[in-house]
Design a protein around this motif. Sequence first.
Motif, PDB file in Angstrom:
ATOM      1  N   GLU A 202       0.831  -1.207   0.000  1.00 21.01           N
ATOM      2  CA  GLU A 202       0.000   0.000   0.000  1.00 21.01           C
ATOM      3  C   GLU A 202       0.863   1.255   0.000  1.00 21.01           C
ATOM      4  N   LYS A 204       3.835   1.581  -1.192  1.00 20.25           N
ATOM      5  CA  LYS A 204       4.428   1.747  -2.532  1.00 20.25           C
ATOM      6  C   LYS A 204       3.397   2.346  -3.479  1.00 20.25           C
ATOM      7  N   ILE A 206       0.712   4.066  -2.789  1.00 22.72           N
ATOM      8  CA  ILE A 206       0.393   5.460  -2.459  1.00 22.72           C
ATOM      9  C   ILE A 206       1.516   6.388  -2.906  1.00 22.72           C
ATOM     10  N   SER A 207       2.766   5.952  -2.662  1.00 19.55           N
ATOM     11  CA  SER A 207       3.868   6.837  -3.020  1.00 19.55           C
ATOM     12  C   SER A 207       4.000   7.002  -4.526  1.00 19.55           C
ATOM     13  N   LYS A 208       3.471   6.023  -5.283  1.00 20.65           N
ATOM     14  CA  LYS A 208       3.490   6.166  -6.740  1.00 20.65           C
ATOM     15  C   LYS A 208       2.254   6.911  -7.241  1.00 20.65           C
ATOM     16  N   GLY A 209       1.387   7.265  -6.322  1.00 21.66           N
ATOM     17  CA  GLY A 209       0.165   7.971  -6.687  1.00 21.66           C
ATOM     18  C   GLY A 209      -0.904   7.073  -7.260  1.00 21.66           C
ATOM     19  N   GLU A 210      -0.785   5.762  -7.003  1.00 21.50           N
ATOM     20  CA  GLU A 210      -1.792   4.843  -7.550  1.00 21.50           C
ATOM     21  C   GLU A 210      -3.037   4.786  -6.686  1.00 21.50           C
ATOM     22  N   LYS A 211      -2.960   5.322  -5.460  1.00 23.75           N
ATOM     23  CA  LYS A 211      -4.136   5.236  -4.571  1.00 23.75           C
ATOM     24  C   LYS A 211      -4.547   6.601  -4.097  1.00 23.75           C
TER      25      LYS A 211
END
Length: 211
Positions: A202, A204, A206-211
């Motif tokens: 999660e 990762k 979030i940090s990639k902006g996927e969530k």
Amino acid sequence: MKSKGVLLILSGFSGAGKGTLVKKLLDTYPEYSLSVSMTTRQPRDGEVDGVHYFFATPKQFEEKIEQDGFIEYAQYCENYYGTPMDYVEEKLSQGKNVILEIELQGALKVKEKYPEAVLVFVVTKSAAILKDRLVGRGTETMDIIEKRMKRAVEEAEYIEKYDYMVVNDDLNTCMEEIHSIIENCHRIPSNNEAFIAQMKEELKAISKGEK
Ligand code: 5GP
């Protein structure tokens, strides 16, 4: 994959009630297994070979030392005591918490080999209670009781080397205290492996902006 169990090393003055505590833990919680030690001392009344100890001659014991079959062994009041390696490894890998009820020298040796082991020292509320229990148990002669009290004096010098000390005043309370020590140390990383893995994913995402 099953998480590895915790190696619980229980030491304490002779007469502090380790044996009863171990029995209570085993009867109450199925996740514990007791490692059966090998000894050269004579069986006491009611002790069964393979259950309480593997009773051996000094020669048999020394052969097992040569075969590197012990995690540790020590001499205590003129007898050998040792922890056979196979059983402990097998149970830990099955996810069981393995209890070693061993004296101090052995406990410290195990901690060197297994730094993740949890060392718990059991004491009575007072030295007088300890002596009363040893006498009341009626399994040892006065001579042996005196040796064990002297040994307790030596052992008391090392209590600080243990991770935890528990006072065996009320049996159930003391048993629950030990269990909660093990539960808490089990939580990271073993019991929470799934949680940690999910958290990592999660984070990762979030940090990639996927969530
Ligand atoms: P007992 O003769 O009362 O059964 O045990 C004497 C002492 O030896 C106790 O403190 C007990 O915890 C310890 N002991 C039992 N098994 C082992 C073992 O495998 N290794 C070591 N180092 N001590 C043990």
